[in-house]
Each structure stands twice: as structure tokens, then as C-alpha cells.
Design an enzyme around this catalytic site. Sequence first.
Site, PDB file in Angstrom:
ATOM      1  CG  ASP A  32      -1.757  -1.138   1.412  1.00  0.00           C
ATOM      2  OD1 ASP A  32      -2.152  -1.706   0.392  1.00  0.00           O
ATOM      3  OD2 ASP A  32      -2.036  -1.501   2.573  1.00  0.00           O
TER       4      ASP A  32
HETATM    5  N1  URA Z   1      -1.206  -5.984   3.986  1.00  0.00           N
HETATM    6  C1  URA Z   1      -1.650  -4.717   3.983  1.00  0.00           C
HETATM    7  O1  URA Z   1      -2.664  -4.420   4.577  1.00  0.00           O
HETATM    8  N2  URA Z   1      -0.968  -3.799   3.303  1.00  0.00           N
HETATM    9  C2  URA Z   1       0.178  -4.070   2.621  1.00  0.00           C
HETATM   10  O2  URA Z   1       0.774  -3.175   2.014  1.00  0.00           O
HETATM   11  C3  URA Z   1       0.628  -5.390   2.654  1.00  0.00           C
HETATM   12  C4  URA Z   1      -0.078  -6.324   3.341  1.00  0.00           C
END
Ligand code: URA
Length: 240
Positions: free
Chosen positions: A108
Amino acid sequence: MGEIVRLQKYIAMSGTASRRAAEKLIEEGRVKVNGKKITEQGVKVEVGCDKVEVDGKQVKPENRKIYIALNKPAGYVTTAKDQFDRPTVMDLVSSEIHTRIFPVGRLDYETEGLLLMTNDGVWANKVSHPRYESSKRYYAVLNGVLSIQSLNRIRRGVVVDGKKTTAAQCEIMEIEGGMTLVEITIHEGRNRQVRKMFEAVGNPVKELKRVQIGNVQLGNLAEGRWRYLTSGEIGYFMNK
Ligand code: URA
């Protein structure tokens, strides 16, 4: 027929220069295509067919496979281009790696830590395909104190987007100032999975960092920096 690309991209793909620097080489009259000097931008060439020379030396697109680990800072998107013009992980590698590589899976925008990148599609598929269940280890700072009941729910699986998550390893590392630091290892890679898992038990994630994928560790790689994977790290996924 080979791939048709713009001349500056072809030069960049050869590892000779970045795209921007390649444009400059063209402008300076240092580039020839099939023996003819090219000074205007936008000329297209065919990979495997046209002969491109820079300063009289033939250059060819790199077909060597590249595998790297990047320590992604928060505030970067894991796509080649962002509709809101936010910085991308490509910005962190493009000055040193002139071949097209792509992220394996995603993190993310606000998540930091280990991101693998490559130009090897087969390998990328082995790393990220659910069938191979590569384990991914994270550190997460959670709002609130995670109860033992919630910890056990996370371990057994919670319902995320209508489907129960598979068993996860999770340990509480520290509880301080009304927040909980946990280490969690999951074996799937659903969208925003870790955030959604902790949301499901009422302890939203404040900070998230990935520290391991399979046998690849983030280690002490500085934020925003990258390194090549070792043959052992590459082979771990290759042989799955
Ligand atoms: N899980 C999440 O919530 N975000 C990420 O970036 C990776 C795994």
C-alpha cells in the site's frame, strides 16, 4: 517481428543511459540507427531488427534477468504511473537500473518495507501466486491493546471481504502508550490483508512494515535503497 519502441527507450533498455540521458545523447548527435545519425526525438525502432549505435558502438536491449529487493518508504505507490502523480517505486530505482523492471505484488501507499522487483515474469508469478503460498512477515503498530482473544482470532483466521483468512503466525512484541506492536506472518496476499485483519478485530493498523518474503529479509537495507538478490534468494522461489 520484434517489439517496436522509441529510440530513447531502446537505449535505456540496453542499460547505456536513463531515458532522459538517452534523449540528450540523441540531441547531441551521438546516436545512429542503421548507420544514419538521428537527432530528432520520437524515432521508433524494432528490437532484434534495427541496429542502434551510441558513439559508434552497437547497443542492444538487456535481456539479463534482474532481481532486486527495495526498502519502500511510506508515501510511494507500487505502480509504474500514478493517476495523482504521487512518487512511485520506479522513481527509487530508475536512476541506477535502466532496464524495465516491475514490482512483484504490491505494498500500500502508506506501507513501508520489503518489495521485490524483477523483469522475470515467470519468477514473479512464483513469488506472488497464491498456489505457492510465499510467507510474508510484517511488523505492525496497532491502535489499542490487542487482547489474547483477538490475537487468537488473528492466528486462526478472521473474515475479510467475506472470506476467512488462512492460519497466520502472530506474536505481541510490545504494548506501550495504548498501542500494540505485533509481528505477523501470513501466507496469502490479499488486498490490504493485514490492515483488514486487524480492523476485523477492532485494532486498526497505524504503521505497517514488511520485513520478509520467503527467505528474503529486509535486514538493514536503508529506507529508499535497494540491493540485488543473491542466487540463493532467487533460487528459493524458482524451485518452488
Ligand atoms: N497488507 C496490507 O494491509 N498492506 C500491505 O501493504 C501489505 C499487506
